[in-house]
Scaffold this active site. Structure first.
Site, PDB file in Angstrom:
ATOM      1  N   CYS A 159      -9.428   4.487  28.959  1.00 31.60           N
ATOM      2  CA  CYS A 159      -9.996   4.335  30.036  1.00 31.60           C
ATOM      3  C   CYS A 159     -10.436   2.781  30.337  1.00 31.60           C
ATOM      4  O   CYS A 159     -10.672   2.389  31.661  1.00 31.60           O
ATOM      5  CB  CYS A 159     -11.500   4.981  30.043  1.00 31.60           C
ATOM      6  SG  CYS A 159     -12.645   4.467  28.467  1.00 31.60           S
ATOM      7  N   SER A 188     -21.121   6.721  28.921  1.00 28.65           N
ATOM      8  CA  SER A 188     -20.318   8.122  29.230  1.00 28.65           C
ATOM      9  C   SER A 188     -18.825   7.683  28.237  1.00 28.65           C
ATOM     10  O   SER A 188     -18.390   8.920  27.836  1.00 28.65           O
ATOM     11  CB  SER A 188     -20.092   8.519  30.534  1.00 28.65           C
ATOM     12  OG  SER A 188     -19.258   7.727  31.229  1.00 28.65           O
ATOM     13  N   HIS A 252     -16.563   1.787  34.412  1.00 32.94           N
ATOM     14  CA  HIS A 252     -16.415   0.597  33.513  1.00 32.94           C
ATOM     15  C   HIS A 252     -15.979  -0.639  34.431  1.00 32.94           C
ATOM     16  O   HIS A 252     -15.043  -0.343  35.618  1.00 32.94           O
ATOM     17  CB  HIS A 252     -15.285   0.854  32.604  1.00 32.94           C
ATOM     18  CG  HIS A 252     -15.502   1.744  31.510  1.00 32.94           C
ATOM     19  ND1 HIS A 252     -16.507   2.449  31.178  1.00 32.94           N
ATOM     20  CD2 HIS A 252     -14.668   2.174  30.628  1.00 32.94           C
ATOM     21  CE1 HIS A 252     -16.484   2.934  30.054  1.00 32.94           C
ATOM     22  NE2 HIS A 252     -15.307   2.856  29.855  1.00 32.94           N
TER      23      HIS A 252
END
Length: 362
Positions: A159, A188, A252
């Site tokens: 991610c 998360s 992010h």
């Protein structure tokens, strides 16, 4: 269920990423969740019984999955018999994940995985569909190794690289040669909320295990090429990173510095970002963002709270492009880590594989 929809199973369906898969697939035009598997302790319960008390998303659990009986993820034959393919978000050791995903593939059930276990398996494609859709050409070689006709494994990357790798990919013609990135990663990404990780409030943790190695190496595999039945990673650019956990729920952020072989102008960079699109846009895939990369002219954007849901969480947000005193340029990137960076990115991979003919009905 529509006869035209493919039957989908979710491996690891009770965890945060598994929940995100289920939420995103609720009204999907091509796929329908018909089976869910998790650890043996959840097996035999309905999905609502297994996951209802630890549902982590802001949106409610879809009604259609509440009564689905949860299977033991290790019961490969039973799960495989009910679905056309599976998404994998299991929480196991890497060795266990490699084994279970390969077992499903050998049961002639394609696996599209959010996990990292097979990201460096040489004949497994690791996909950001807008960037390297041609890497699916390695699948026939993988099938030959596995001795399967339709089963295979495909994975999406980490991610943390989603917020800056697409921005650099759009500039490959200028030869990025040195990149440094610091990522500021939401909780998360660890499968947590503030309710179950209260020590993250008012805190920053300057270490995420294994994240920096992934952030430095996985873009090179995305930019690699197929040779002799395997994906060979690109030799450059040189990438160095730091990965930091910050008190943000989702999204992010990356602070990126880059030098080029042929330094572009600022206007050239912005033009390439605005114009960039890939196979998902050309194929009009259901989860594809219409405008993949958005640049913000405001000095204080992008922001996680304001911009992470751009293009339903599937787009990339950039800002603060300017020349640097050491590198050629610096900029800030943002992506939604559990949508584009996890379940949504894997769903887009599956859509690409479906469009290319690799995922069909059994």
């Amino acid at each position: 269920m529509s006869n035209s929809k493919r039957k989908v199973g979710i491996l690891g369906g009770t965890g945060m990423v598994g929940q995100r898969f289920i939420a995103l697939l609720e009204k999907h035009p091509w796929y329908e969740v018909t089976a869910i598997a998790a650890s043996p302790r959840s097996a035999g319960k309905t999905y609502e019984e297994a996951a209802g008390g630890r549902w982590k998303l802001d949106t409610p659990m879809p009604q259609a999955v509440r009564g689905i009986p949860v299977k033991d993820v290790n019961d490969v034959a039973s799960m495989a018999s009910e679905v056309d393919f599976v998404f994998s978000a299991v929480d196991m050791t890497k060795e266990e994940i490699r084994a279970i995903e390969e077992a499903y593939a050998k049961a002639e059930t394609p696996v599209v995985s959010n996990n990292s276990a097979h990201r460096w398996t040489p004949d497994v494609p690791m996909l950001i569909p807008e960037l390297n859709p041609e890497h699916t050409d390695v699948i026939p070689y993988q099938r030959k190794r596995l001795k399967t006709e339709r089963g295979f494994i495909a994975v999406k990357p980490n991610c943390s690289i989603q917020s800056y790798t697409p921005a650099l990919h759009a500039l490959l013609e200028f030869g990025p040669k040195v990149v440094t990135a610091t990522t500021y990663q939401a909780i998360s990404g660890a499968g947590k909320t503030f309710q179950d990780w209260p020590e993250m409030a008012d805190n920053v943790i300057p270490f995420i295990g294994g994240e920096e190695e992934k952030s430095e190496q996985e873009p090179l595999r995305i930019w690699g090429h197929l040779e002799n039945g395997v994906i060979v990673k690109a030799p450059k650019p040189l990438i160095t990173t730091q990965c930091i956990r910050v008190p943000v729920s989702n999204g992010h952020t990356a602070a990126v510095f880059v030098s080029f072989e042929k330094k572009p102008s600022r206007d050239e960079i912005l033009a390439r970002w605005k114009a960039f699109s890939g196979a998902p846009q050309k194929l009009d895939l259901p989860s594809a963002p219409k405008q993949f990369i958005k640049y913000f002219e405001e000095e204080n954007r992008p922001q996680a709270a304001l911009d992470r849901d751009y293009e339903n969480g599937m787009g990339i947000c950039l800002g603060r492009l300017r020349e640097d005193t050491v590198f050629d340029y610096k900029f800030v990137g943002l992506s939604h880590n559990t949508v584009r960076g996890a379940a949504g990115g894997a769903i887009l991979c599956a859509e690409l594989l479906t469009a290319q003919g690799y995922i069909g009905k059994k």
